[in-house]
Write a protein that holds these residues in place. Structure first.
Motif, mmCIF file in Angstrom:
data_model
loop_
_atom_site.group_PDB
_atom_site.id
_atom_site.type_symbol
_atom_site.label_atom_id
_atom_site.label_comp_id
_atom_site.label_asym_id
_atom_site.label_seq_id
_atom_site.Cartn_x
_atom_site.Cartn_y
_atom_site.Cartn_z
ATOM 1 N N SER A 87 25.720 48.490 32.033
ATOM 2 C CA SER A 87 25.492 47.851 33.022
ATOM 3 C C SER A 87 25.402 46.299 33.399
ATOM 4 O O SER A 87 25.572 45.476 33.771
ATOM 5 C CB SER A 87 23.384 47.297 33.230
ATOM 6 N N ASP A 88 27.611 46.698 33.970
ATOM 7 C CA ASP A 88 28.014 45.122 34.181
ATOM 8 C C ASP A 88 27.854 44.609 35.466
ATOM 9 O O ASP A 88 27.585 45.458 36.483
ATOM 10 C CB ASP A 88 29.239 45.852 33.703
ATOM 11 N N HIS A 89 28.698 43.332 35.777
ATOM 12 C CA HIS A 89 28.730 43.190 36.852
ATOM 13 C C HIS A 89 28.585 43.736 38.227
ATOM 14 O O HIS A 89 30.143 44.053 37.551
ATOM 15 C CB HIS A 89 29.070 41.764 37.544
ATOM 16 N N SER A 90 28.336 44.008 39.089
ATOM 17 C CA SER A 90 29.250 44.474 40.010
ATOM 18 C C SER A 90 30.166 44.067 40.603
ATOM 19 O O SER A 90 30.272 42.342 40.716
ATOM 20 C CB SER A 90 28.226 44.918 41.527
ATOM 21 N N PRO A 91 31.079 44.956 41.630
ATOM 22 C CA PRO A 91 32.348 43.770 41.894
ATOM 23 C C PRO A 91 31.226 43.089 43.712
ATOM 24 O O PRO A 91 30.400 42.701 44.281
ATOM 25 C CB PRO A 91 32.851 44.769 42.519
ATOM 26 N N TYR A 92 32.175 42.803 43.943
ATOM 27 C CA TYR A 92 31.861 41.862 45.222
ATOM 28 C C TYR A 92 31.800 42.544 46.742
ATOM 29 O O TYR A 92 33.146 42.285 47.560
ATOM 30 C CB TYR A 92 32.529 40.441 45.604
ATOM 31 N N PHE A 93 31.125 43.878 46.665
ATOM 32 C CA PHE A 93 31.837 45.063 47.746
ATOM 33 C C PHE A 93 31.417 43.941 49.561
ATOM 34 O O PHE A 93 31.887 44.445 49.952
ATOM 35 C CB PHE A 93 30.685 45.951 47.691
ATOM 36 N N GLY A 94 31.067 42.453 49.594
ATOM 37 C CA GLY A 94 30.699 42.415 50.500
ATOM 38 C C GLY A 94 32.284 41.574 51.078
ATOM 39 O O GLY A 94 32.469 41.185 51.819
ATOM 40 N N SER A 95 33.429 41.396 49.993
ATOM 41 C CA SER A 95 34.486 40.339 50.293
ATOM 42 C C SER A 95 35.698 41.376 50.144
ATOM 43 O O SER A 95 35.390 42.843 50.405
ATOM 44 C CB SER A 95 34.572 39.990 48.210
ATOM 45 N N SER A 96 36.108 41.091 51.326
ATOM 46 C CA SER A 96 37.853 41.816 51.974
ATOM 47 C C SER A 96 38.931 41.725 50.667
ATOM 48 O O SER A 96 39.609 42.533 50.907
ATOM 49 C CB SER A 96 38.209 41.043 52.907
ATOM 50 N N THR A 97 38.557 41.083 49.883
ATOM 51 C CA THR A 97 39.632 41.417 48.349
ATOM 52 C C THR A 97 39.621 41.552 47.522
ATOM 53 O O THR A 97 38.185 42.325 47.023
ATOM 54 C CB THR A 97 40.072 39.250 48.063
ATOM 55 N N ASP A 98 40.228 41.925 46.841
ATOM 56 C CA ASP A 98 39.760 43.291 45.542
ATOM 57 C C ASP A 98 38.732 41.834 44.397
ATOM 58 O O ASP A 98 37.922 43.199 43.795
ATOM 59 C CB ASP A 98 40.783 43.882 44.791
ATOM 60 N N ARG A 99 39.169 41.067 43.648
ATOM 61 C CA ARG A 99 38.919 40.352 42.919
ATOM 62 C C ARG A 99 38.674 38.819 43.803
ATOM 63 O O ARG A 99 38.959 38.491 43.228
ATOM 64 C CB ARG A 99 39.379 40.759 42.084
ATOM 65 N N PRO A 100 37.354 38.582 43.764
ATOM 66 C CA PRO A 100 37.724 37.156 44.650
ATOM 67 C C PRO A 100 36.916 36.377 42.814
ATOM 68 O O PRO A 100 37.466 35.425 43.166
ATOM 69 C CB PRO A 100 36.442 37.052 45.243
ATOM 70 N N GLN A 101 36.618 36.673 42.538
ATOM 71 C CA GLN A 101 35.876 36.055 41.534
ATOM 72 C C GLN A 101 36.294 36.987 40.240
ATOM 73 O O GLN A 101 35.653 37.104 38.958
ATOM 74 C CB GLN A 101 33.937 35.861 40.985
ATOM 75 N N PRO A 102 37.385 36.409 39.590
ATOM 76 C CA PRO A 102 37.915 37.235 38.269
ATOM 77 C C PRO A 102 37.435 37.223 37.000
ATOM 78 O O PRO A 102 36.943 38.000 36.188
ATOM 79 C CB PRO A 102 39.701 37.086 37.920
ATOM 80 N N GLY A 103 36.529 35.793 36.760
ATOM 81 C CA GLY A 103 35.647 35.541 35.928
ATOM 82 C C GLY A 103 34.143 35.939 35.899
ATOM 83 O O GLY A 103 33.515 35.824 34.834
ATOM 84 N N ILE A 104 34.290 36.849 37.098
ATOM 85 C CA ILE A 104 32.792 36.619 37.102
ATOM 86 C C ILE A 104 31.888 38.006 37.196
ATOM 87 O O ILE A 104 31.065 39.175 36.530
ATOM 88 C CB ILE A 104 32.169 36.216 37.908
ATOM 89 N N ALA A 105 33.567 38.801 38.282
ATOM 90 C CA ALA A 105 33.183 40.234 38.047
ATOM 91 C C ALA A 105 34.181 41.133 38.196
ATOM 92 O O ALA A 105 34.877 40.317 38.445
ATOM 93 C CB ALA A 105 32.096 40.307 39.635
ATOM 94 N N MET A 106 34.078 42.204 37.758
ATOM 95 C CA MET A 106 35.048 43.355 38.196
ATOM 96 C C MET A 106 35.354 43.409 39.614
ATOM 97 O O MET A 106 35.009 43.276 40.505
ATOM 98 C CB MET A 106 35.007 44.775 37.386
ATOM 99 N N ALA A 107 37.202 43.615 39.480
ATOM 100 C CA ALA A 107 37.720 44.665 40.279
ATOM 101 C C ALA A 107 37.070 45.709 41.140
ATOM 102 O O ALA A 107 36.404 45.992 40.912
ATOM 103 C CB ALA A 107 38.866 44.556 40.740
ATOM 104 N N LYS A 108 36.865 45.628 43.064
ATOM 105 C CA LYS A 108 36.676 46.472 43.200
ATOM 106 C C LYS A 108 37.474 48.161 42.593
ATOM 107 O O LYS A 108 36.803 48.905 42.442
ATOM 108 C CB LYS A 108 36.446 46.222 44.958
ATOM 109 N N SER A 109 38.503 47.645 43.033
ATOM 110 C CA SER A 109 39.610 48.917 42.452
ATOM 111 C C SER A 109 39.403 49.120 40.798
ATOM 112 O O SER A 109 39.105 49.862 40.626
ATOM 113 C CB SER A 109 40.910 48.494 42.343
ATOM 114 N N GLU A 110 38.865 48.514 40.217
ATOM 115 C CA GLU A 110 38.046 49.048 38.671
ATOM 116 C C GLU A 110 36.863 49.544 39.036
ATOM 117 O O GLU A 110 36.170 50.114 37.957
ATOM 118 C CB GLU A 110 38.208 47.736 38.073
#
Length: 268
Positions: A37-60
């Protein structure tokens, strides 16, 4: 039956080890069921990975799902692997998250509030200089978000529902009716909350939620499950037996896990 529904891995950027490492740790620790149950990407963001130390990229994200499903097949007969997600809850982006999740065969989704008032719940500085009334307002805002997450219909489990105490143990002593009201709402929506043993890795120590809150959960018919919130494989199943004993002491007869979003009850 021994299970752990809350585990992470290196995709989130702040956990160690691959998914396979957590599954193998689960087998070593006698689990019959493990949820990834890993941390969700920030699906509300327009960028792929706005918080690289917190959550995975949307593309991943699709690769995450594919890997869990592949390992589910590989480990069949050894341990049941469940496809989960720890999802951030942002009311303003709920539908964006829901549209993504509906495309995949999740066994469960954990809804967790990590930001309240635009500030991390683990930020120690948020409490500096606050009056007693201000502290109450901060706590009530946090529980309002948890109540909204319960009403959303997006989750089977609500994550670490008093984690705001993690680096501010005095949080527990801030008195407000919002806590009991939120627990009542969780019960009305037939959700589970997790007993999350990662509090021991924070200043507060122990688990989330407090025993007092667990007693209220029992009173309002809130289901409970177990999650170590492991960010290293060595914590998979951490304190499982101790949690089981505490729940029995409080008066619980069973706890639950989820398979294909269907609740499965397990006697304590």
């Amino acid at each position: 039956m021994k299970f752990d529904l809350h585990t992470h891995h290196d995709r989130c950027g702040h956990a160690q080890g691959e998914i396979r490492d957590y599954i193998e740790a689960g087998i070593r620790n006698g689990l019959q069921v493990i949820g990834i149950s890993d941390h969700s990407p920030y699906f509300g963001s327009s960028t792929d990975r706005p918080q690289p130390g917190i959550a995975m990229a949307k593309s991943e994200f699709p690769n995450y799902v594919k890997e869990v499903l592949r390992l589910k097949e590989e480990y069949q007969g050894k341990i049941e692997v469940l496809l989960g997600m720890e999802s951030d809850f942002f009311p303003e982006h709920l539908e964006s998250y829901r549209k993504v999740y509906d495309q995949y065969p999740f066994d469960y989704i954990i809804g967790s509030v990590h930001l309240s008032g635009g500030v991390s719940i683990f930020n120690k500085k948020r409490w500096k200089g606050l009056t007693d009334q201000d502290q109450i307002l901060h706590k009530e805002e946090y529980y309002d978000l948890i109540a909204q997450s319960a009403r959303s219909g997006a989750f089977q489990i609500l994550g670490h529902i008093d984690a705001m105490k993690g680096y501010y143990p005095a949080f527990t002593d801030i008195q407000t009716e919002a806590v009991e009201k939120t627990i009542q709402i969780i019960g009305e929506h037939d959700l589970a909350i997790e007993i999350n043993t990662s509090g021991k890795t924070k200043d507060v120590g122990g688990w989330y939620p407090s025993d007092t809150m667990l007693e209220l959960c029992l009173h309002y018919g809130v289901h409970v499950t177990f999650g170590s919130d492991s960010h290293i494989p060595g914590r998979v199943g951490d304190d499982w037996e101790e949690v089981r004993a505490k729940l029995k002491e409080i008066g619980y007869k069973e706890w639950v896990f989820f398979r294909q979003k269907k609740m499965v009850s397990v006697a304590l």
